[in-house]
Design an enzyme around this catalytic site. Structure first.
Site, PDB file in Angstrom:
ATOM      1  N   GLY B 157       0.619  -1.020   0.250  1.00  0.00           N
ATOM      2  CA  GLY B 157      -0.025  -0.389  -0.040  1.00  0.00           C
ATOM      3  C   GLY B 157       0.921   0.905   0.035  1.00  0.00           C
ATOM      4  NE  ARG B 158      -2.259   7.571   0.163  1.00  0.00           N
ATOM      5  CZ  ARG B 158      -3.794   6.682  -0.142  1.00  0.00           C
ATOM      6  NH1 ARG B 158      -3.975   5.753   0.844  1.00  0.00           N
ATOM      7  NH2 ARG B 158      -4.625   7.041  -0.789  1.00  0.00           N
ATOM      8  CB  ILE B 159       2.875   2.204   4.712  1.00  0.00           C
ATOM      9  CG1 ILE B 159       2.854   3.308   5.030  1.00  0.00           C
ATOM     10  CG2 ILE B 159       4.048   2.004   5.642  1.00  0.00           C
ATOM     11  CD1 ILE B 159       1.448   2.615   6.988  1.00  0.00           C
ATOM     12  NE  ARG B 179      -6.505  -8.188  -0.391  1.00  0.00           N
ATOM     13  CZ  ARG B 179      -7.210  -7.444   0.908  1.00  0.00           C
ATOM     14  NH1 ARG B 179      -8.331  -7.881   0.965  1.00  0.00           N
ATOM     15  NH2 ARG B 179      -6.295  -6.085   1.308  1.00  0.00           N
ATOM     16  CB  ALA B 238       1.837  -3.278   9.927  1.00  0.00           C
ATOM     17  NE  ARG B 239      -3.101  -2.123  14.698  1.00  0.00           N
ATOM     18  CZ  ARG B 239      -2.623  -1.094  14.457  1.00  0.00           C
ATOM     19  NH1 ARG B 239      -1.078  -0.971  14.815  1.00  0.00           N
ATOM     20  NH2 ARG B 239      -2.850   0.301  14.112  1.00  0.00           N
ATOM     21  CD  GLU B 268       2.267  -2.777  20.462  1.00  0.00           C
ATOM     22  OE1 GLU B 268       1.516  -1.240  19.996  1.00  0.00           O
ATOM     23  OE2 GLU B 268       2.930  -2.568  19.449  1.00  0.00           O
ATOM     24  CG  HIS B 286       2.874   1.077  18.002  1.00  0.00           C
ATOM     25  ND1 HIS B 286       1.691   0.394  18.269  1.00  0.00           N
ATOM     26  CD2 HIS B 286       2.764   1.682  16.793  1.00  0.00           C
ATOM     27  CE1 HIS B 286       1.297   0.693  17.489  1.00  0.00           C
ATOM     28  NE2 HIS B 286       1.702   1.478  16.665  1.00  0.00           N
ATOM     29  N   GLY B 288       6.717   4.370  15.628  1.00  0.00           N
ATOM     30  CA  GLY B 288       6.867   4.825  13.593  1.00  0.00           C
ATOM     31  C   GLY B 288       6.391   5.690  13.060  1.00  0.00           C
TER      32      GLY B 288
END
Lengths: 322, 322
Positions: B157-159, B179, B238-239, B268, B286, B288
Site C-alpha cells: 500500500g502507500r507505506i 492480494r 505494522a501490527r 502492547e 510503537h 513509527g
C-alpha cells in the site's frame, strides 16, 4: 603440485571467501589460528613467497622489509591505511604495495544514514525504554522525534562516502547541500547544492553529516561557534573522524537543546569516549564499526588479492600506494 | 453554539488547541479509556463527536451502547483493528481513520529498523553505554550490509511503496506480495510474488506492512519464518498481531534469522519480555509515526473528519460508506 603456482603468505586469518580464493589461485600459506606474528615469523613465512597479504596489526618496518626474500614482488594490505608499512623502504627495494580503498564507502554511508535516522527519531531512547521493561503505554506525545523526509541534509566532505550517503538520503526526499574543497562536476553532484560559503552551508543544514578526512584542516572543525550557526533543533552525525568535533561544545549543545540529537561512530581518543556523551539520552553512540559487514570485509580481501594478481601478472595494480 | 467533543486521550498541543477553539471540549490527559469510562464521559458531556485512538477500543457492545447524539468517532492513526466497523455501520455511527499523513514517517522508521537490525545497532549502542574500551578484530561483531540485499514487502500500500522508494536509494531489489498485483507505474520495477511463502523464500529482508485484524492474525507464522533464508531479517512496524511471536523468538534464538527490528508487539505495552533478552533484535515502543509534524497532522486530519460530519458531509476518511 604447488610448484607451478606462486607462493602467497597471508599473515592473519581472513574471511573464508577470501582465503578460499587465495588457496585456489596461489600456493597459500595461511594463519588459521590467527596468531599475531613476530618479525622473525613473518620473515620465515615469507621465505620463497612472491606475495604477502598483511593486516594493520603487522609491522613492516624498514629492517623487516630489507630482510624479505628476493622472491617477493608485492605486499598487499587488508586496509585502506598504510601507516604500518614503511613505503619508502618498499619502494627502495622495488616492491609494489597495494591497499583496499573505496570498498568501505557503502557500509560506512549506511552507518551514517542509520545514525541520522536513529538520532532524529530517538531510537536509542526507545530501545532502552522497551528493553528495560519500562514501556507503560502509547501516547501521541511519547518520544516524539524529528521528521527526516523532505528535510535539508548538509554533507561536509563530498567524497565517495558522502556521495553514497547523498544517494541514500535522496530516497527519503532529502535536499542535499554540501561543502567540499571543490565543486563536484554535475554528474557526481547529482543535484546536490554546493556552498562556497560556510555560513550558508551551516544555516542550511537541518541535518549535518561529517564525512571529511582527518588532519589539521578539520581538527575540531565543529566547535561552539559553528554549532551556534546550525538551525535550532538540528541533528549532527559523524562517521568521518572523531578529531573533527570539539566534544565539549557538542555535548553542551545537546544538553541545552540547541541541537536536537547527534549520532556518532568515531571519537577523538577512541576507544575512550568523551564522558560528557555517556549521560545524554539524545546521542546515539556506535563503536567505530562503520565497515563491519561481512560483505565489506570480503570485498577488502578481494581487492587486496586483485592487487597481488595484477602485479604478479605484470600489470599495474589499480590501487597501489608504492 | 459550539459542537461538543470528547478527546479520549492526550493529544499534541496544536491539536488540543484546535479542539478547544472549535468545540466545547473535554480533553483527557490519559493514554486511553476503557468502555465504561468512555460511555460515561460521552453521555454526561452529551458529545457530538469523539476523538480517540487505538488505546480506546470500540468493540461491538461498546458501539451498541454509545448514545445516539454521538455522530462521529474519529480515530487517530491509520490502523483500525480496535474499531468494530460493522457495528458502527449497523448503528449509523460515522467512524474514520487518518491515512496518508503518516506514510513518510513510518517508511523512514522502517528503514531505520532495517539498518539497525542488519548493522547490530542495539549491541553496538550497549557496548558504548558500557564504556567501550575494547578493540575489535576484523571479523568481530560483523553486521549485514543492507545495500544490494533483496527487500521483500508484505503489503504494498502507500507505506509499502514509500518504503520501496527509500530502499531503492540503497540499490535494493524489491519484491512484494499483495492480494492483487499493482499496475506497473506503482510497482516501479518491484517484482510481485503470488504468495507470502514465495516472498519469504526469495527475499533477504522481509518488511511487514499489512493491516491488523482477524484476517491477518499471525500470517507470518512458523511456516513462513521457516521458508525465509537462513541469515535473513524480519522488520515489523505494522501490527504485532501479524507475527507468531513464539515462532519468531525461536527463529531468532536459533540463528535461523540474523536479526529482527520490531516496533509493534502482541499485547502492547506488556510485550513478551523474552524479546528484551535477545541481542539480535532492535526494539522500539510503537513509535513509527512519532514525529511532531506527523502527530500534529494525524490529529488535524481526525478533526477534519469530525468537522465534515458535523457540517452534514461525509467523513473524507470514512471507514464505512452508505
Amino acid at each position: 603440485m604447488s610448484g607451478d603456482r606462486p607462493v602467497l603468505f597471508v599473515t592473519r586469518r581472513l574471511p573464508a571467501a577470501v582465503e578460499a580464493r587465495a588457496a585456489r589461485d596461489y600456493a597459500a600459506r595461511l594463519n588459521p589460528a590467527d596468531r599475531k606474528l613476530a618479525a622473525a615469523e613473518i620473515l620465515a613465512g615469507a621465505e620463497g613467497a612472491a606475495a604477502i597479504l598483511c593486516c594493520p596489526a603487522d609491522r613492516l618496518d624498514a629492517a623487516l622489509i630489507a630482510a624479505l626474500p628476493a622472491s617477493l614482488r608485492v605486499i598487499a594490505t587488508f586496509s585502506v591505511g598504510t601507516d604500518h608499512i614503511d613505503l619508502a623502504a618498499a619502494a627502495a627495494r622495488g616492491l609494489a604495495v597495494c591497499n583496499t580503498p573505496d570498498v568501505l564507502s557503502v557500509a560506512t554511508a549506511e552507518i551514517a544514514m542509520l545514525l541520522l535516522l536513529a538520532a532524529a527519531r530517538r531510537a536509542g531512547e526507545g530501545e532502552r525504554l522497551v528493553r528495560a521493561g519500562r514501556w507503560s503505554g502509547w501516547a501521541p506525545t511519547q518520544l516524539v522525534g524529528r521528521g527526516v523526509s523532505g528535510r535539508r541534509l548538509g554533507i561536509l566532505g563530498m567524497g565517495r562516502i558522502g556521495r553514497e550517503l547523498a544517494a541514500m538520503a535522496r530516497g527519503f526526499g532529502m535536499e542535499i547541500h554540501y561543502r567540499n574543497r571543490s565543486r563536484l562536476p554535475a554528474a557526481l553532484a547529482a543535484g546536490a547544492i554546493f556552498h562556497e560559503d560556510e555560513d550558508t552551508f551551516l544555516a542550511a543544514s537541518e541535518f549535518l553529516s561529517l564525512n571529511a578526512p582527518g588532519g589539521a584542516g578539520t581538527r575540531q572543525w565543529l566547535n561552539a561557534a559553528r554549532i551556534a550557526r546550525l538551525p535550532r533543533g538540528a541533528v549532527v552525525v559523524n562517521t568521518g573522524r572523531g578529531t573533527s568535533v570539539e566534544d565539549a561544545a557538542l555535548a553542551a549543545a545537546l544538553a541545552s537543546g540547541h541541537l536536537a540529537a547527534a549520532g556518532l561512530d568515531v571519537y577523538d581518543g577512541e576507544p575512550v569516549v568523551f564522558p560528557g556523551y555517556l549521560g545524554l539520552e539524545n546521542v546515539v553512540l556506535l563503536p567505530h564499526l562503520g565497515s563491519a559487514t561481512a560483505e565489506t570485509r570480503d570485498a577488502m580481501g578481494f581487492r587486496a588479492l586483485d592487487g597481488i594478481d595484477a602485479v604478479l601478472a605484470g600489470r599495474p595494480p589499480e590501487f597501489a600506494v608504492a | 453554539m459550539k459542537p461538543r467533543l470528547v478527546v479520549a486521550q492526550r493529544v499534541t498541543e496544536a491539536v488540543a488547541a484546535r479542539a478547544r477553539a472549535g468545540f466545547e471540549a473535554v480533553l483527557s490527559e490519559g493514554e486511553g479509556m476503557d468502555a465504561a469510562a468512555l460511555l460515561g464521559v460521552v453521555t454526561t458531556h452529551r458529545a457530538d463527536a469523539l476523538l480517540f485512538g487505538s488505546s480506546t477500543p470500540l468493540a461491538r457492545e461498546t458501539v451498541a451502547r454509545l448514545p445516539a447524539h454521538l455522530r462521529i468517532a474519529a480515530s487517530i492513526g491509520v490502523g483500525f483493528d480496535h474499531i468494530d466497523v460493522a457495528a458502527a455501520r449497523t448503528h449509523r455511527l460515522a467512524v474514520s481513520n487518518t491515512p496518508d499523513v503518516l506514510d513518510e514517517c513510518v517508511a523512514d522508521f522502517t528503514l531505520l529498523l532495517i539498518l539497525a537490525a542488519c548493522r547490530r545497532a542495539h549491541e553496538y549502542e550497549a557496548i558504548m553505554r558500557a564504556g567501550w574500551r575494547q578493540k575489535f578484530l576484523l571479523d568481530d561483531l560483523l553486521g549485514l550490509r543492507v545495500s544490494g540485499r533483496t527487500l521483500g514487502i508484505l503489503g504494498m500500500g502507500r507505506i509499502g511503496r514509500a518504503v520501496a522508494a527509500r530502499a531503492r536509494g540503497f540499490g535494493m531489489p524489491i519484491l512484494y506480495h499483495n492480494r492483487n498485483r499493482l499496475p506497473p507505474e506503482r510497482e516501479q520495477g518491484a517484482g510481485w510474488c503470488a504468495s507470502l511463502g514465495e516472498l519469504a523464500e526469495r527475499c533477504d529482508i522481509l518488511a511487514v506492512h499489512a493491516p491488523g485484524g482477524p484476517g491477518t492474525e499471525k500470517i507470518v507464522d512458523r511456516a513462513v519464518l521457516a521458508r525465509m533464508k537462513p541469515g535473513s531479517v524480519l522488520v515489523n512496524v505494522a501490527r504485532g498481531s501479524l507475527v507468531d511471536e513464539q515462532a519468531l523468538l525461536e527463529a531468532l534464538g536459533s540463528g535461523h534469522l540474523f536479526a529482527a527490528g520490531l516496533d509493534v508487539f502482541q499485547g502492547e505495552p506488556a510485550f513478551d519480555l523474552r524479546f528484551a533478552a535477545l541481542p539480535n533484535v532492535f526494539l522500539a515502543p510503537h513509535m513509527g509515526s512519532a514525529t511532531r509534524e506527523t502527530r500534529d497532522a494525524m490529529g488535524m486530519r481526525a478533526l477534519d473528519n469530525i468537522d465534515a460530519v458535523l457540517a452534514g458531509r461525509e467523513a473524507p476518511d470514512a471507514l464505512w460508506r452508505p
